[in-house]
Design an enzyme around this catalytic site. Structure first.
Site, PDB file in Angstrom:
ATOM      1  N   GLU A 184     -22.590  -0.829-102.929  1.00  0.00           N
ATOM      2  CA  GLU A 184     -23.843  -1.043-103.640  1.00  0.00           C
ATOM      3  C   GLU A 184     -24.801  -1.953-102.874  1.00  0.00           C
ATOM      4  O   GLU A 184     -24.386  -2.811-102.113  1.00  0.00           O
ATOM      5  CB  GLU A 184     -23.550  -1.650-105.020  1.00  0.00           C
ATOM      6  CG  GLU A 184     -22.708  -0.703-105.873  1.00  0.00           C
ATOM      7  CD  GLU A 184     -22.517  -1.178-107.312  1.00  0.00           C
ATOM      8  OE1 GLU A 184     -22.742  -0.364-108.214  1.00  0.00           O
ATOM      9  OE2 GLU A 184     -22.138  -2.348-107.527  1.00  0.00           O
ATOM     10  N   CYS A 186     -30.248  -7.387-101.246  1.00  0.00           N
ATOM     11  CA  CYS A 186     -28.887  -7.912-101.212  1.00  0.00           C
ATOM     12  C   CYS A 186     -27.973  -6.811-100.683  1.00  0.00           C
ATOM     13  O   CYS A 186     -27.805  -5.776-101.304  1.00  0.00           O
ATOM     14  CB  CYS A 186     -28.510  -8.340-102.628  1.00  0.00           C
ATOM     15  SG  CYS A 186     -26.852  -8.974-102.764  1.00  0.00           S
ATOM     16  N   CYS A 233     -11.788 -13.852-105.311  1.00  0.00           N
ATOM     17  CA  CYS A 233     -12.323 -14.997-106.048  1.00  0.00           C
ATOM     18  C   CYS A 233     -12.207 -14.658-107.536  1.00  0.00           C
ATOM     19  O   CYS A 233     -12.554 -13.551-107.958  1.00  0.00           O
ATOM     20  CB  CYS A 233     -13.775 -15.263-105.666  1.00  0.00           C
ATOM     21  SG  CYS A 233     -13.944 -15.680-103.919  1.00  0.00           S
ATOM     22  N   CYS A 292     -15.192 -13.278-109.664  1.00  0.00           N
ATOM     23  CA  CYS A 292     -16.042 -12.247-109.037  1.00  0.00           C
ATOM     24  C   CYS A 292     -15.487 -10.854-109.315  1.00  0.00           C
ATOM     25  O   CYS A 292     -14.313 -10.586-109.107  1.00  0.00           O
ATOM     26  CB  CYS A 292     -16.123 -12.490-107.535  1.00  0.00           C
ATOM     27  SG  CYS A 292     -17.110 -11.248-106.656  1.00  0.00           S
ATOM     28  N   GLY A 329     -18.236  -7.814-100.390  1.00  0.00           N
ATOM     29  CA  GLY A 329     -17.524  -8.139 -99.159  1.00  0.00           C
ATOM     30  C   GLY A 329     -17.791  -9.524 -98.610  1.00  0.00           C
ATOM     31  O   GLY A 329     -18.673 -10.245 -99.075  1.00  0.00           O
ATOM     32  N   GLU A 330     -16.997  -9.893 -97.617  1.00  0.00           N
ATOM     33  CA  GLU A 330     -17.142 -11.174 -96.938  1.00  0.00           C
ATOM     34  C   GLU A 330     -17.678 -10.902 -95.529  1.00  0.00           C
ATOM     35  O   GLU A 330     -16.946 -10.402 -94.661  1.00  0.00           O
ATOM     36  CB  GLU A 330     -15.775 -11.886 -96.880  1.00  0.00           C
ATOM     37  CG  GLU A 330     -15.719 -13.099 -95.966  1.00  0.00           C
ATOM     38  CD  GLU A 330     -16.837 -14.102 -96.195  1.00  0.00           C
ATOM     39  OE1 GLU A 330     -17.029 -14.563 -97.337  1.00  0.00           O
ATOM     40  OE2 GLU A 330     -17.545 -14.438 -95.220  1.00  0.00           O
ATOM     41  N   SER A 382     -24.106 -15.137 -96.466  1.00  0.00           N
ATOM     42  CA  SER A 382     -23.372 -15.946 -97.434  1.00  0.00           C
ATOM     43  C   SER A 382     -21.878 -15.794 -97.191  1.00  0.00           C
ATOM     44  O   SER A 382     -21.373 -14.683 -97.039  1.00  0.00           O
ATOM     45  CB  SER A 382     -23.719 -15.483 -98.850  1.00  0.00           C
ATOM     46  OG  SER A 382     -23.005 -16.240 -99.797  1.00  0.00           O
ATOM     47  N   SER A 399     -20.703 -20.246-100.576  1.00  0.00           N
ATOM     48  CA  SER A 399     -20.283 -20.099-101.975  1.00  0.00           C
ATOM     49  C   SER A 399     -19.306 -21.234-102.275  1.00  0.00           C
ATOM     50  O   SER A 399     -18.111 -21.079-102.093  1.00  0.00           O
ATOM     51  CB  SER A 399     -19.606 -18.744-102.166  1.00  0.00           C
ATOM     52  OG  SER A 399     -20.557 -17.720-101.983  1.00  0.00           O
ATOM     53  N   LEU A 400     -19.841 -22.349-102.711  1.00  0.00           N
ATOM     54  CA  LEU A 400     -19.016 -23.551-102.850  1.00  0.00           C
ATOM     55  C   LEU A 400     -18.253 -23.561-104.176  1.00  0.00           C
ATOM     56  O   LEU A 400     -17.036 -23.591-104.199  1.00  0.00           O
ATOM     57  CB  LEU A 400     -19.902 -24.788-102.694  1.00  0.00           C
ATOM     58  CG  LEU A 400     -19.153 -26.113-102.649  1.00  0.00           C
ATOM     59  CD1 LEU A 400     -18.230 -26.201-101.445  1.00  0.00           C
ATOM     60  CD2 LEU A 400     -20.139 -27.281-102.645  1.00  0.00           C
ATOM     61  N   HIS A 401     -18.979 -23.621-105.274  1.00  0.00           N
ATOM     62  CA  HIS A 401     -18.433 -23.418-106.626  1.00  0.00           C
ATOM     63  C   HIS A 401     -17.497 -24.493-107.158  1.00  0.00           C
ATOM     64  O   HIS A 401     -17.126 -24.443-108.339  1.00  0.00           O
ATOM     65  CB  HIS A 401     -17.712 -22.064-106.751  1.00  0.00           C
ATOM     66  CG  HIS A 401     -18.532 -20.886-106.326  1.00  0.00           C
ATOM     67  ND1 HIS A 401     -19.853 -20.745-106.656  1.00  0.00           N
ATOM     68  CD2 HIS A 401     -18.214 -19.797-105.601  1.00  0.00           C
ATOM     69  CE1 HIS A 401     -20.314 -19.611-106.141  1.00  0.00           C
ATOM     70  NE2 HIS A 401     -19.341 -19.032-105.498  1.00  0.00           N
TER      71      HIS A 401
HETATM   72  N1  SAH Z   1     -18.212 -13.120 -99.810  1.00  0.00           N
HETATM   73  C1  SAH Z   1     -19.503 -13.745 -99.627  1.00  0.00           C
HETATM   74  C2  SAH Z   1     -20.657 -12.836-100.021  1.00  0.00           C
HETATM   75  C3  SAH Z   1     -20.746 -12.525-101.501  1.00  0.00           C
HETATM   76  S1  SAH Z   1     -22.134 -13.352-102.122  1.00  0.00           S
HETATM   77  C4  SAH Z   1     -19.531 -15.033-100.411  1.00  0.00           C
HETATM   78  O1  SAH Z   1     -18.599 -15.306-101.145  1.00  0.00           O
HETATM   79  O2  SAH Z   1     -20.459 -15.801-100.232  1.00  0.00           O
HETATM   80  C5  SAH Z   1     -22.001 -13.139-103.828  1.00  0.00           C
HETATM   81  C6  SAH Z   1     -22.258 -14.444-104.525  1.00  0.00           C
HETATM   82  O3  SAH Z   1     -22.117 -14.262-105.954  1.00  0.00           O
HETATM   83  C7  SAH Z   1     -21.242 -15.494-104.131  1.00  0.00           C
HETATM   84  O4  SAH Z   1     -21.832 -16.755-104.121  1.00  0.00           O
HETATM   85  C8  SAH Z   1     -20.263 -15.380-105.283  1.00  0.00           C
HETATM   86  O5  SAH Z   1     -19.464 -16.509-105.344  1.00  0.00           O
HETATM   87  C9  SAH Z   1     -21.197 -15.202-106.450  1.00  0.00           C
HETATM   88  N2  SAH Z   1     -20.531 -14.637-107.629  1.00  0.00           N
HETATM   89  C10 SAH Z   1     -19.444 -13.873-107.645  1.00  0.00           C
HETATM   90  N3  SAH Z   1     -19.126 -13.537-108.911  1.00  0.00           N
HETATM   91  C11 SAH Z   1     -20.058 -14.086-109.700  1.00  0.00           C
HETATM   92  C12 SAH Z   1     -20.286 -14.053-111.108  1.00  0.00           C
HETATM   93  N4  SAH Z   1     -19.488 -13.367-111.912  1.00  0.00           N
HETATM   94  N5  SAH Z   1     -21.337 -14.720-111.584  1.00  0.00           N
HETATM   95  C13 SAH Z   1     -22.170 -15.378-110.734  1.00  0.00           C
HETATM   96  N6  SAH Z   1     -22.019 -15.427-109.399  1.00  0.00           N
HETATM   97  C14 SAH Z   1     -20.967 -14.791-108.891  1.00  0.00           C
END
Ligand code: SAH
Length: 376
Positions: free
Chosen positions: A98, A111, A122, A125, A178-179, A210, A232-234
Site C-alpha cells: 500500500e 507515504c 511491533c 502495528c 516495512g522497515e 523512518s 519510531s521511539l515510542h
Molecule cells: N518500520 C519503520 C517504518 C514504518 S513507519 C518504522 O518503524 O519507523 C510507520 C509509523 O507508524 C511508525 O512510527 C510506527 O511505529 C507507527 N505506527 C505503527 N502502528 C501504529 C498505530 N497503530 N497507531 C499509530 N502509529 C502507528
C-alpha cells in the site's frame, strides 16, 4: 514470451547498460538516449514507449517488446473523507502493498512502502501482524511515486493542472509497510532516483526515512542517501520499548540515541523527527514525557505524538485526548515542537500503522506456479 525488463528504478548507469543490451543504443548513443528516457519516465510520466516522440523510431521499436515502463498494477484506490488517498498495488501474484497520499494545506506527503509485510512485529502495528513476504525492488519503490503522480495528475510537463511549482506531492516519507533499513540497497537506489535533479527532483530534506532503530544502518542512511531521519521511539525505557518494539532487545535506547546524535548534517533547521505513539496507560505518563525531554538532550529534534490508530484485535488503546495534550505540553515547555498528529485516513485504514495487505509468503515453487498460470 519472456517478461519485459522494467526500466523503472534503474540508476542511470544501469539504464544505459540496459539500452545497449536491448539493442536500443550503442556505446556512442547510450548517454543521450538514457537521458531522454529518464526525462520521459521521471519528468513527463510516460507510460509507454510509443509516446516518446523525440526518441529515434528504431530505439522505440527495440524497446517495445523487450522492455517496459509500466508501473505496478493498481488494485484499488480509496479516498478518505479527509482527502487522504490509499492505493493497493500489486507487483505480481501474492505481492500486494500500500501507498498513502496525505494532502495538507502547505504540503502533500506520499507515504511509501519499502517491504511487503514486515519482520519487526511491533505490538501496536497492524503491518507487524503480517509476515515479511519480500523486499520491494527499487522500481516498485519509486514506482509508488509515479503511480501517485499519475493519479493526482501531478506531472510537471504533462500539461497536468499541477504543472510547475504547485506540485501536489512535495514530500516523501518511508513510513509505509516495512522497515526501510532492512531493505537498504533498494531504498537507497529508489530515493537517489527520487532526488535526481533531472528527474523527479525531490529535495533530500523532503525525503524522510523512518526506522524502528536499526542502529548500524543509521549512519549509512545519512551518508549514502542524505535524507532526513525519523525514529519510531515510542518509549523512554528499555523494558517498555522491548515490549512495544522488539527490535529494542537488539539495539537499546542509549545506542539508538548515540546514532541519532551522530547523524550527519543535523542542525536546528534539520532535525530528527521522533515518533511517539500514544498508548493508554502504557507509555503516556507525564513522568515519561519528562524522561523523553531528557533523552533528547543535545539532539536537534521534533517530536510527533501519534494518537494510536486502532485495528482489529489490537492489544492497546489510544490515550485519552486530555492526557495527550498534557504530555504534549510538557514536551513543548521544554522547547520542542510537538505537534499531535491528527489521524488521517482512518476511515480507509490508511493511518499510521494500519497498512496491511492479504499477501502471505509463498514457497518459491508455489509462487512460480502462480506466475506461470498468470502469464499463460
Ligand atoms: N518500520 C519503520 C517504518 C514504518 S513507519 C518504522 O518503524 O519507523 C510507520 C509509523 O507508524 C511508525 O512510527 C510506527 O511505529 C507507527 N505506527 C505503527 N502502528 C501504529 C498505530 N497503530 N497507531 C499509530 N502509529 C502507528
Amino acid at each position: 514470451m519472456t517478461t519485459p525488463t522494467s526500466l523503472i528504478g534503474l540508476p542511470m548507469e544501469e539504464l544505459k547498460a540496459a539500452l545497449i543490451a536491448h539493442g536500443a543504443a550503442d556505446a556512442a548513443t547510450a548517454s543521450m538516449r538514457a537521458s531522454q528516457l529518464w526525462n520521459w519516465i521521471y519528468v513527463r510520466g510516460a507510460r509507454d514507449f510509443a509516446g516518446m516522440t523525440n526518441l529515434a523510431k528504431d530505439t522505440r521499436a527495440a524497446l517495445t517488446d523487450t522492455a517496459t515502463v509500466a508501473r505496478p498494477e493498481v488494485v484499488t484506490e480509496q479516498i478518505s473523507s479527509d482527502g487522504t488517498r490509499k492505493w493497493l498495488l500489486r507487483a505480481g501474484p501474492g505481492v500486494e502493498f500500500e501507498t498513502v497520499y496525505i494532502p495538507e494545506p502547505d504540503r502533500g506527503t506520499l507515504c511509501v512502502s519499502s517491504q511487503v509485510g514486515c519482520t519487526l512485529n511491533c505490538r501496536f502495528c497492524h503491518t507487524g501482524t503480517q509476515n515479511l513476504v519480500r523486499n520491494l525492488t527499487p522500481g516498485e519503490i519509486v514506482g509508488q511515486v509515479l503511480i501517485a503522480r499519475d493519479s493526482l495528475n501531478d506531472w510537471p510537463e504533462s500539461g497536468g493542472k499541477n504543472a510547475g511549482e504547485n506540485r501536489r506531492i512535495t514530500n516523501i516519507v518511508l513510513m509505509g509497510m516495512g522497515e526501510p533499513l532492512y531493505n537498504f540497497d533498494n531504498v537507497k537506489t529508489a530515493m537517489l532516483i527520487a532526488a535526481s535533479a533531472s528527474g523527479l527532483a525531490f529535495s533530500k530534506r523532503r525525503i524522510t526515512l523512518s526506522t524502528a532503530g536499526v542502529v548500524p544502518m543509521i549512519p549509512r542512511a545519512g551518508e549514502e542517501i542524505g535524507c532526513s531521519l525519523a525514529i519510531s521511539l515510542h518509549a523512554v525505557r528499555d523494558d517498555i520499548r522491548d515490549e512495544l518494539v522488539p527490535l529494542n532487545r537488539k539495539y537499546k535506547i542509549a545506542e539508538l540515541m548515540d546514532a541519532c546524535r551522530a547523524y550527519p548534517g543535523l542542525s536546528n533547521a534539520r532535525r530528527i523527527t521522533f515518533e511517539y505513539v500514544m498508548l493508554k496507560g502504557k507509555n503516556d505518563s507525564l513522568a515519561e514525557a519528562r524522561e523523553l525531554v531528557k533523552l533528547l538532550k543535545g539532539i536537534p529534534a521534533k517530536i510527533n505524538l501519534i494518537p494510536f490508530n486502532p485495528w482489529p484485535g489490537a492489544p492497546y488503546e489510544c490515550s485519552d485526548w486530555d492526557q495527550i495534550e498534557k504530555f504534549a505540553e510538557v514536551v513543548n515547555r521544554a522547547g520542542y515542537a510537538s505537534p499531535v498528529r491528527t489521524p488521517r485516513g482512518r476511515d480507509i485504514m490508511a493511518a499510521c500503522g494500519q497498512l496491511k495487505s492479504e499477501s502471505i509468503k509463498l514457497r518459491a515453487k508455489e509462487r512460480m506456479a502462480l506466475e506461470a498460470a498468470e502469464s499463460a
